[in-house]
Design a protein around this motif. Sequence first.
Motif, PDB file in Angstrom:
ATOM      1  N   PRO A  13     -24.669  56.727 112.019  1.00 17.64           N
ATOM      2  CA  PRO A  13     -26.107  56.785 111.811  1.00 17.64           C
ATOM      3  C   PRO A  13     -26.887  56.180 112.983  1.00 17.64           C
ATOM      4  O   PRO A  13     -26.358  55.393 113.765  1.00 17.64           O
ATOM      5  CB  PRO A  13     -26.323  55.943 110.546  1.00 17.64           C
ATOM      6  N   CYS A  17     -33.947  53.491 108.783  1.00 17.86           N
ATOM      7  CA  CYS A  17     -33.180  53.064 107.612  1.00 17.86           C
ATOM      8  C   CYS A  17     -34.064  53.229 106.378  1.00 17.86           C
ATOM      9  O   CYS A  17     -35.255  53.534 106.486  1.00 17.86           O
ATOM     10  CB  CYS A  17     -32.752  51.601 107.768  1.00 17.86           C
ATOM     11  N   TYR A 201     -26.847  47.014 105.512  1.00 21.61           N
ATOM     12  CA  TYR A 201     -25.960  48.154 105.741  1.00 21.61           C
ATOM     13  C   TYR A 201     -26.365  48.936 106.993  1.00 21.61           C
ATOM     14  O   TYR A 201     -25.514  49.407 107.756  1.00 21.61           O
ATOM     15  CB  TYR A 201     -25.976  49.082 104.513  1.00 21.61           C
ATOM     16  N   ALA A 202     -27.676  49.080 107.225  1.00 20.13           N
ATOM     17  CA  ALA A 202     -28.156  49.896 108.346  1.00 20.13           C
ATOM     18  C   ALA A 202     -27.832  49.237 109.686  1.00 20.13           C
ATOM     19  O   ALA A 202     -27.397  49.906 110.631  1.00 20.13           O
ATOM     20  CB  ALA A 202     -29.661  50.122 108.220  1.00 20.13           C
ATOM     21  N   ASN A 205     -24.010  49.601 110.128  1.00 24.60           N
ATOM     22  CA  ASN A 205     -23.609  50.972 110.447  1.00 24.60           C
ATOM     23  C   ASN A 205     -23.989  51.367 111.869  1.00 24.60           C
ATOM     24  O   ASN A 205     -23.213  52.028 112.578  1.00 24.60           O
ATOM     25  CB  ASN A 205     -24.254  51.948 109.464  1.00 24.60           C
ATOM     26  N   LYS A 301     -21.836  57.660 106.620  1.00 20.23           N
ATOM     27  CA  LYS A 301     -22.928  58.490 106.092  1.00 20.23           C
ATOM     28  C   LYS A 301     -23.825  57.604 105.238  1.00 20.23           C
ATOM     29  O   LYS A 301     -23.329  56.758 104.492  1.00 20.23           O
ATOM     30  CB  LYS A 301     -22.371  59.640 105.247  1.00 20.23           C
ATOM     31  N   GLU A 302     -25.119  57.797 105.372  1.00 21.76           N
ATOM     32  CA  GLU A 302     -26.068  56.974 104.614  1.00 21.76           C
ATOM     33  C   GLU A 302     -26.852  57.846 103.640  1.00 21.76           C
ATOM     34  O   GLU A 302     -27.378  58.890 104.014  1.00 21.76           O
ATOM     35  CB  GLU A 302     -27.035  56.262 105.569  1.00 21.76           C
ATOM     36  N   ASN A 303     -26.926  57.402 102.394  1.00 19.29           N
ATOM     37  CA  ASN A 303     -27.743  58.109 101.407  1.00 19.29           C
ATOM     38  C   ASN A 303     -28.535  57.119 100.560  1.00 19.29           C
ATOM     39  O   ASN A 303     -28.822  57.358  99.392  1.00 19.29           O
ATOM     40  CB  ASN A 303     -26.872  59.007 100.512  1.00 19.29           C
ATOM     41  N   VAL A 304     -28.892  55.985 101.193  1.00 16.02           N
ATOM     42  CA  VAL A 304     -29.650  54.941 100.494  1.00 16.02           C
ATOM     43  C   VAL A 304     -31.125  55.326 100.451  1.00 16.02           C
ATOM     44  O   VAL A 304     -31.676  55.836 101.423  1.00 16.02           O
ATOM     45  CB  VAL A 304     -29.485  53.583 101.215  1.00 16.02           C
TER      46      VAL A 304
END
Length: 316
Positions: A13, A17, A201-202, A205, A301-304
């Motif tokens: 990513p 964010c 998390y961002a 990542n 992969k981010e889906n927050v």
Amino acid sequence: MTKPPLTLYLAAPRGFCAGVDRAIKMVEMALEKWGAPVYVRHEIVHNKFVVDGLRDKGAVFVEELDECPYDRPVIFSAHGVPKSVPSAAQARNLVYVDATCPLVSKVHIEAQRHADAGLQMIMIGHEGHPETIGTMGQLPEGEVLLVETPEDVATVEVRDPERLAYVTQTTLSIDDTAEVVTALQARFPAIVGPHKEDICYATTNRQEAVKAMAPKCDAMLVVGAPNSSNSKRLVEVGARAGCDYSQLIQRADDIDWRSLEGIKSVGITAGASAPEVLINEVIAAFGERFDVTQELVETAKENVEFKVPRVLREPA
């Protein structure tokens, strides 16, 4: 004329964010609900392009509440604010909306919980950064001690070494923070750490993607603002991970083409408050000068997604 070949490694990513996305959306929704102007205490996120865009829509950015009129709403930035700020807003009967990132709010709650248990707090963070000011401002003065390096740990004076806990700024270097935590645990074996890692998390990542990308690159560019903590950390992580030329740029106009003469590969990433349009602008600038091949370096992969407060979802 034939363009020289160049491989562009694109980190994933990268860029926005969930906390930044939510904060920007909150300003836009406030403008839709209440009309312009809407006041914002501090830059909503650390990115000039984003701030200028919101200013054009009617947002007015101020540093202190006393710059806000009584009859207009005010939004607190994603970095968080000391407890004294909402208290002052209530005392003035201001309509206010708090855009503090939920992951920063988690650290605030954690600090209060430890204080309620009688523990003195140590915060790992950068002095003067708005997130640090906001977190330290959750507790009375003197209850949160700031350290930035292992050297600071060696000299910090605590009330009781057996009654300590630590929290961290959410946008720090993972590796640097680990060194400070090790120093804290060595000097204060009883110190209590976060239930779950404070570095968000961002941040994690984006740093991991840079670590994977940097060894492949002759140069690395981080799109971000000079006052963005997480963007500056990406530059440092890139250099430490093996890319000798690791630089922060705000836009494509900032690229130093002379320094990039003869290169074969460039890594591109962006801090958590940099919009994708600026990254695309940089990619296009390389396309004008080089025969570009793009490669994605994806490590997560981010889906927050974070919800905006109900007050903004309700009609005016």
